[in-house]
Design a protein around this motif. Structure first.
Motif, PDB file in Angstrom:
ATOM      1  N   THR A 136     -10.396  13.655  15.115  1.00  0.00           N
ATOM      2  CA  THR A 136     -10.276  14.024  13.709  1.00  0.00           C
ATOM      3  C   THR A 136     -10.239  12.766  12.869  1.00  0.00           C
ATOM      4  O   THR A 136      -9.659  11.751  13.270  1.00  0.00           O
ATOM      5  N   LEU A 137     -10.845  12.839  11.709  1.00  0.00           N
ATOM      6  CA  LEU A 137     -10.837  11.694  10.802  1.00  0.00           C
ATOM      7  C   LEU A 137      -9.592  11.659   9.935  1.00  0.00           C
ATOM      8  O   LEU A 137      -9.276  10.635   9.346  1.00  0.00           O
ATOM      9  N   LEU A 138      -8.885  12.769   9.861  1.00  0.00           N
ATOM     10  CA  LEU A 138      -7.790  12.888   8.901  1.00  0.00           C
ATOM     11  C   LEU A 138      -6.448  12.403   9.443  1.00  0.00           C
ATOM     12  O   LEU A 138      -5.552  12.098   8.660  1.00  0.00           O
ATOM     13  N   GLU A 139      -6.294  12.342  10.760  1.00  0.00           N
ATOM     14  CA  GLU A 139      -5.018  11.924  11.328  1.00  0.00           C
ATOM     15  C   GLU A 139      -5.224  10.654  12.150  1.00  0.00           C
ATOM     16  O   GLU A 139      -5.730  10.708  13.273  1.00  0.00           O
ATOM     17  N   PRO A 140      -4.851   9.492  11.604  1.00  0.00           N
ATOM     18  CA  PRO A 140      -5.076   8.223  12.303  1.00  0.00           C
ATOM     19  C   PRO A 140      -4.422   8.225  13.687  1.00  0.00           C
ATOM     20  O   PRO A 140      -3.271   8.630  13.833  1.00  0.00           O
ATOM     21  N   TRP A 141      -5.164   7.746  14.655  1.00  0.00           N
ATOM     22  CA  TRP A 141      -4.665   7.719  16.030  1.00  0.00           C
ATOM     23  C   TRP A 141      -4.057   6.351  16.321  1.00  0.00           C
ATOM     24  O   TRP A 141      -4.721   5.321  16.248  1.00  0.00           O
ATOM     25  N   TYR A 142      -2.751   6.337  16.636  1.00  0.00           N
ATOM     26  CA  TYR A 142      -2.008   5.136  17.028  1.00  0.00           C
ATOM     27  C   TYR A 142      -2.116   4.058  15.945  1.00  0.00           C
ATOM     28  O   TYR A 142      -1.679   4.273  14.817  1.00  0.00           O
ATOM     29  N   LEU A 143      -2.713   2.921  16.251  1.00  0.00           N
ATOM     30  CA  LEU A 143      -2.682   1.784  15.329  1.00  0.00           C
ATOM     31  C   LEU A 143      -3.568   1.975  14.108  1.00  0.00           C
ATOM     32  O   LEU A 143      -3.455   1.206  13.144  1.00  0.00           O
ATOM     33  N   ASN A 144      -4.417   2.976  14.139  1.00  0.00           N
ATOM     34  CA  ASN A 144      -5.331   3.174  13.023  1.00  0.00           C
ATOM     35  C   ASN A 144      -4.624   3.547  11.730  1.00  0.00           C
ATOM     36  O   ASN A 144      -5.233   3.531  10.658  1.00  0.00           O
ATOM     37  N   TRP A 145      -3.334   3.869  11.812  1.00  0.00           N
ATOM     38  CA  TRP A 145      -2.606   4.207  10.590  1.00  0.00           C
ATOM     39  C   TRP A 145      -2.639   3.042   9.603  1.00  0.00           C
ATOM     40  O   TRP A 145      -2.679   3.263   8.379  1.00  0.00           O
ATOM     41  N   PHE A 146      -2.633   1.805  10.134  1.00  0.00           N
ATOM     42  CA  PHE A 146      -2.591   0.649   9.236  1.00  0.00           C
ATOM     43  C   PHE A 146      -3.893   0.528   8.451  1.00  0.00           C
ATOM     44  O   PHE A 146      -3.869   0.181   7.259  1.00  0.00           O
ATOM     45  N   LEU A 147      -5.033   0.791   9.086  1.00  0.00           N
ATOM     46  CA  LEU A 147      -6.303   0.732   8.365  1.00  0.00           C
ATOM     47  C   LEU A 147      -6.371   1.821   7.302  1.00  0.00           C
ATOM     48  O   LEU A 147      -6.860   1.579   6.195  1.00  0.00           O
ATOM     49  N   ALA A 148      -5.882   3.014   7.636  1.00  0.00           N
ATOM     50  CA  ALA A 148      -5.853   4.091   6.643  1.00  0.00           C
ATOM     51  C   ALA A 148      -4.974   3.707   5.462  1.00  0.00           C
ATOM     52  O   ALA A 148      -5.336   3.915   4.293  1.00  0.00           O
ATOM     53  N   ALA A 149      -3.805   3.142   5.761  1.00  0.00           N
ATOM     54  CA  ALA A 149      -2.887   2.735   4.699  1.00  0.00           C
ATOM     55  C   ALA A 149      -3.484   1.612   3.859  1.00  0.00           C
ATOM     56  O   ALA A 149      -3.409   1.633   2.625  1.00  0.00           O
ATOM     57  N   LEU A 150      -4.083   0.627   4.529  1.00  0.00           N
ATOM     58  CA  LEU A 150      -4.658  -0.506   3.805  1.00  0.00           C
ATOM     59  C   LEU A 150      -5.781  -0.051   2.884  1.00  0.00           C
ATOM     60  O   LEU A 150      -5.928  -0.567   1.765  1.00  0.00           O
ATOM     61  N   PHE A 151      -6.552   0.923   3.321  1.00  0.00           N
ATOM     62  CA  PHE A 151      -7.633   1.459   2.483  1.00  0.00           C
ATOM     63  C   PHE A 151      -7.057   2.081   1.213  1.00  0.00           C
ATOM     64  O   PHE A 151      -7.548   1.824   0.106  1.00  0.00           O
ATOM     65  N   VAL A 152      -6.016   2.875   1.361  1.00  0.00           N
ATOM     66  CA  VAL A 152      -5.388   3.515   0.205  1.00  0.00           C
ATOM     67  C   VAL A 152      -4.737   2.477  -0.696  1.00  0.00           C
ATOM     68  O   VAL A 152      -4.892   2.507  -1.932  1.00  0.00           O
ATOM     69  N   TRP A 153      -3.984   1.557  -0.102  1.00  0.00           N
ATOM     70  CA  TRP A 153      -3.300   0.535  -0.901  1.00  0.00           C
ATOM     71  C   TRP A 153      -4.297  -0.293  -1.712  1.00  0.00           C
ATOM     72  O   TRP A 153      -4.070  -0.581  -2.888  1.00  0.00           O
ATOM     73  N   ARG A 154      -5.389  -0.699  -1.065  1.00  0.00           N
ATOM     74  CA  ARG A 154      -6.377  -1.510  -1.774  1.00  0.00           C
ATOM     75  C   ARG A 154      -6.984  -0.745  -2.950  1.00  0.00           C
ATOM     76  O   ARG A 154      -7.156  -1.306  -4.040  1.00  0.00           O
ATOM     77  N   LEU A 155      -7.324   0.507  -2.725  1.00  0.00           N
ATOM     78  CA  LEU A 155      -7.924   1.285  -3.806  1.00  0.00           C
ATOM     79  C   LEU A 155      -6.976   1.449  -4.986  1.00  0.00           C
ATOM     80  O   LEU A 155      -7.424   1.563  -6.131  1.00  0.00           O
ATOM     81  N   THR A 156      -5.674   1.479  -4.719  1.00  0.00           N
ATOM     82  CA  THR A 156      -4.714   1.661  -5.806  1.00  0.00           C
ATOM     83  C   THR A 156      -4.231   0.332  -6.392  1.00  0.00           C
ATOM     84  O   THR A 156      -3.423   0.342  -7.323  1.00  0.00           O
ATOM     85  N   THR A 157      -4.747  -0.779  -5.905  1.00  0.00           N
ATOM     86  CA  THR A 157      -4.305  -2.084  -6.403  1.00  0.00           C
ATOM     87  C   THR A 157      -4.443  -2.223  -7.913  1.00  0.00           C
ATOM     88  O   THR A 157      -3.517  -2.723  -8.584  1.00  0.00           O
ATOM     89  N   PRO A 158      -5.559  -1.814  -8.529  1.00  0.00           N
ATOM     90  CA  PRO A 158      -5.646  -1.936  -9.993  1.00  0.00           C
ATOM     91  C   PRO A 158      -4.527  -1.206 -10.723  1.00  0.00           C
ATOM     92  O   PRO A 158      -4.095  -1.636 -11.795  1.00  0.00           O
ATOM     93  N   ILE A 159      -4.050  -0.099 -10.140  1.00  0.00           N
ATOM     94  CA  ILE A 159      -2.944   0.624 -10.781  1.00  0.00           C
ATOM     95  C   ILE A 159      -1.686  -0.231 -10.755  1.00  0.00           C
ATOM     96  O   ILE A 159      -0.989  -0.370 -11.782  1.00  0.00           O
TER      97      ILE A 159
END
Length: 387
Positions: free
Chosen positions: A126-149
């Motif tokens: 599944t693409l929606l639930e990060p497996w093991y260490l992939n949580w950090f990449l998912a989080a980093l993607f979200v954090w980066r996109l919200t950086t301008p905010i």
């Protein structure tokens, strides 16, 4: 003092030489050293986890490291995201360095589990639930996109902490994109966005380094005392208070308490990071390789029960051996040969997937635009923990 009152000789001497147009700034060895040492702590924490079931001393070290190793990693990631915006070069870098590796390793981790984990039901892809260490990449993607905010609002750090607290007391957050961790680690990313070089310079003071020694001593001693009393789930930041079986009021208290401890230990850790080039400085440029690849070894060690092969592995000698092997593993995974092999999936070149640059404008405005496009910050795109 106004410019007219400054002597030419003093003015020239006081201004450091600047790189010419298009020449990237030299890397600061301090941050490469910090990233390597931080990823070493990440791998040590994962390697120590099975030892915590039989050793209180290992549990104390484990809890101490888990208090600050990911907050430090996230804070540094935030610091190197300060220049991120939604411009095409930055978005291209975000896609190739975060989103594409997420997709590749999401599939790779799941397939790896299907091949080697014979004792449990295979997890569906599944693409929606990060497996093991992939949580950090998912989080980093979200954090980066919200950086301008976070670079726009007036009180970004208090708002980030408010979000972390609300996440802790909300059971219905869900597991998609590991959003609980995204929100609970968010304050450290936002703090990193607010930092400047002068803040890190404060850690060079001798008294800070001296104070870090009793700080870590007290941290380990406190962790040793708390080991049988405190649920380690608090340190993973992926559960609500309801999931941990704790009263609602403990959520805000633990978020603030653990965050303060994490920031203090991160400062103590950074105070002891060498600021000169060392033998491991170059390894700090490859920490994402060490982070993503070591997960395969950690997982197979659990599935094949390597820690139970011999009784002495869970004793003092085994704990030392496990620590040495963990450091050796992540060091090798950060080396240039490994990076050359896996660059196609960790840092892929995907120029074919993006539109070419817009035609250059003419006139003064076009010249100014071209000059801006060749600055190191624009050319490099947003930095990752290993960039």
């Amino acid at each position: 003092m106004p410019p007219t009152a400054t002597s030419p000789a003093r003015s020239v001497a006081s201004v450091p030489p600047q790189p010419g147009p298009g020449v990237p700034k030299a890397r600061d060895p301090f941050f490469d050293n910090a990233k390597y040492l931080a990823i070493v702590l990440v791998v040590l924490g994962h390697a120590w986890e099975p030892l915590t079931h039989s050793s209180r001393a290992a549990t104390a070290l484990y809890l101490t490291v888990y208090t600050f190793h990911m907050p430090a990693f996230v804070l540094i990631s935030g610091y190197f995201s300060r220049g991120f915006d939604l411009s095409p070069p930055k978005l291209k870098r975000l896609i190739t360095s975060v989103l594409v590796p997420y997709l590749v390793f999401q599939l790779a981790y799941v397939e790896f589990q299907h091949l080697f984990d014979e004792g449990s039901e295979p997890d569906p892809f599944t693409l929606l639930e990060p497996w093991y260490l992939n949580w950090f990449l998912a989080a980093l993607f979200v954090w980066r996109l919200t950086t301008p905010i976070w670079r726009t609002i007036r009180w970004p750090v208090p708002v980030a902490f408010a979000i972390a607290v609300m996440a802790t007391v909300t059971r219905e957050v869900g597991s998609e994109f590991d959003v609980m961790r995204v929100m609970q680690f968010l304050p450290f990313f936002v703090i990193g966005l607010q930092l400047e070089p002068r803040h890190f310079a404060l850690l060079r003071r001798r008294w800070v380094r001296i104070a870090a020694v009793p700080l870590f001593t007290c941290a380990v001693a406190t962790a040793y005392w708390l080991a049988p009393r405190l649920d380690s789930g608090w340190f993973y930041r992926n559960s609500s208070v309801q999931d941990l079986g704790e009263p609602l009021w403990t959520g805000p208290v633990m978020v603030l308490a653990l965050s303060l401890c994490a920031l203090a230990l991160t400062a103590g850790f950074l105070a002891w990071v060498p600021r000169r080039r060392t033998w491991f400085t170059v390894l700090g440029t490859g920490t994402m390789y060490g982070f993503l690849l070591h997960g395969f070894v950690i997982k197979i060690s659990r599935w094949r029960e390597w820690y139970d092969l011999y009784a002495w592995i869970r004793g003092p000698l085994g704990e030392v051996l496990v620590s040495v092997l963990a450091v050796a593993l992540v060091t090798v995974l950060c080396t240039a040969p490994v990076r050359r092999v896996f660059r196609c999936v960790v840092e892929p070149r995907m120029d074919w997937a993006f539109r070419g640059p817009a035609p250059a404008a003419t006139g003064a405005a076009g010249s100014a635009s071209a000059a801006r496009s060749t600055t190191p910050a624009e050319a490099a795109g947003p930095a990752r923990p290993d960039a």
